[in-house]
Design a protein around this motif. Sequence first.
Motif, short mmCIF file in Angstrom:
data_model
loop_
_atom_site.label_atom_id
_atom_site.label_comp_id
_atom_site.label_asym_id
_atom_site.label_seq_id
_atom_site.Cartn_x
_atom_site.Cartn_y
_atom_site.Cartn_z
N VAL A 133 0.84 -1.20 0.00
CA VAL A 133 0.00 0.00 0.00
C VAL A 133 0.87 1.25 0.00
O VAL A 133 0.59 2.21 -0.73
CB VAL A 133 -0.95 0.00 1.22
N TRP A 134 1.92 1.26 0.80
CA TRP A 134 2.83 2.40 0.80
C TRP A 134 3.44 2.64 -0.57
O TRP A 134 3.56 3.78 -1.02
CB TRP A 134 3.95 2.16 1.83
N LYS A 135 3.78 1.56 -1.22
CA LYS A 135 4.43 1.66 -2.54
C LYS A 135 3.48 2.25 -3.57
O LYS A 135 3.90 3.00 -4.46
CB LYS A 135 4.91 0.27 -2.98
N ARG A 136 2.19 1.91 -3.45
CA ARG A 136 1.23 2.33 -4.48
C ARG A 136 0.41 3.56 -4.09
O ARG A 136 -0.07 4.28 -4.97
CB ARG A 136 0.27 1.17 -4.79
N THR A 151 -12.77 -2.97 -5.48
CA THR A 151 -11.61 -2.26 -4.95
C THR A 151 -10.38 -3.13 -5.14
O THR A 151 -10.47 -4.35 -4.95
CB THR A 151 -11.80 -1.98 -3.44
N PRO A 152 -9.25 -2.56 -5.56
CA PRO A 152 -8.04 -3.39 -5.69
C PRO A 152 -7.79 -4.20 -4.43
O PRO A 152 -7.89 -3.68 -3.31
CB PRO A 152 -6.93 -2.35 -5.91
N PHE A 153 -7.47 -5.48 -4.58
CA PHE A 153 -7.36 -6.39 -3.44
C PHE A 153 -6.34 -5.90 -2.41
O PHE A 153 -6.57 -6.02 -1.20
CB PHE A 153 -6.97 -7.79 -3.92
N TYR A 154 -5.24 -5.32 -2.89
CA TYR A 154 -4.19 -4.91 -1.95
C TYR A 154 -4.69 -3.82 -1.00
O TYR A 154 -4.16 -3.66 0.11
CB TYR A 154 -2.96 -4.40 -2.73
N PHE A 155 -5.71 -3.06 -1.41
CA PHE A 155 -6.19 -1.96 -0.59
C PHE A 155 -7.33 -2.37 0.35
O PHE A 155 -7.66 -1.64 1.28
CB PHE A 155 -6.67 -0.80 -1.48
N LEU A 156 -7.91 -3.56 0.14
CA LEU A 156 -9.06 -3.98 0.93
C LEU A 156 -8.78 -4.07 2.43
O LEU A 156 -9.60 -3.60 3.24
CB LEU A 156 -9.60 -5.32 0.41
#
Length: 356
Positions: free
Chosen positions: A92-95, A305-310
């Motif tokens: 999440v930090w990266k994106r 929602t993008p899975f990484y942000f869920l």
Amino acid sequence: MSILLPTLVVLAVLIGLFCTYLIKRRNSLMLGALANLTLLVLLIALVQLISLYNNNWFWVVVFSTVIIVVGLAVFLGLTLSFIFFFINAFIVWKREGHSLSSSLTLIAGIGVVGVDALLLFYPSFGPAPLQAFMTTFLTLLIGYVLLTVWNTITSILLYRLYFPKKDKDYIIVLGAGLIDGYKVGRLLGNRIDKAIQFYQQEIKETGKHPKLVFSGGQGGDELLPEGEAMQKYALDHGIPESDTLIEAKSVNTLQNLKFSREIIEKDSGKKNSKVIFVSNNYHTLRAGIYARKLKFPAFGVGVPTPFYFLPNAVIREHLAFLVMNKRWNIAIFSLIIIIAILMGVTAAFSPISPIK
């Protein structure tokens, strides 16, 4: 059989209540609570059913094995969840950047490590009342947090089981932040695309033109109101301006719905228009609860929602629900402290076995 019958009656009542909430009052955290309570009673009924056939050791062994496996999975999941949280936080930090809202899984991971360390290294010495207080307090607090998180996830998932008829008069699109202060980003664009899709399907199936209401005010770092940027995005995608309305004063979800309803009532000249709103799938439940508080008969449809942000999004929603129901949660927290104090006092007056 006399033991099983009352359980089946309770189960039937809970199923009825759950179906009622699912159809008519899905915009409530009670939806998840009823679902989980129904599953619990169903489990009790299965245990009772197996006990009626206590000579059938095969089913007893199978059921016991399932309980042990599930219990072990839950225990490992809770104690090792910090690994997932740390990995997710890095992604999440990266994106998404290093903002506080993007760091919730990192904070959760640190919290899990802290709890694991406390449970693992908690000293067995010290005053008995203090030990009793701390053990009771931590056990009840962790249990309550896990219970409310699970209920939040269940409620969000069940709220998504909404398939609105193509008979709506208005479609509200809830705003989100703009990129560089003026551009519609991916998250907000997905919401508008979903609304446009519903708009086009309704025209195709019924010939009726619902109006799109773009709701969002101007943030301190934005060059124009979100509602205006959203309308421009829709116009660029072929939506006629006559089928759009702008709400440009709101700064939060509650105001999104409140001000949008005022615009709809003014535009339609009536108070019973058929309305839906569009947001991300994790956010629709909270928006639906606000709509219920406003007595606004509108339900929400969500976009993926993008899975990484869920995980980050679910934690944020859970915190929002805790604040939304702060009086209830303060009461529960106070009750936990009282119970822990009582356990400590009880330990203080319990007889201590002499050392031999």
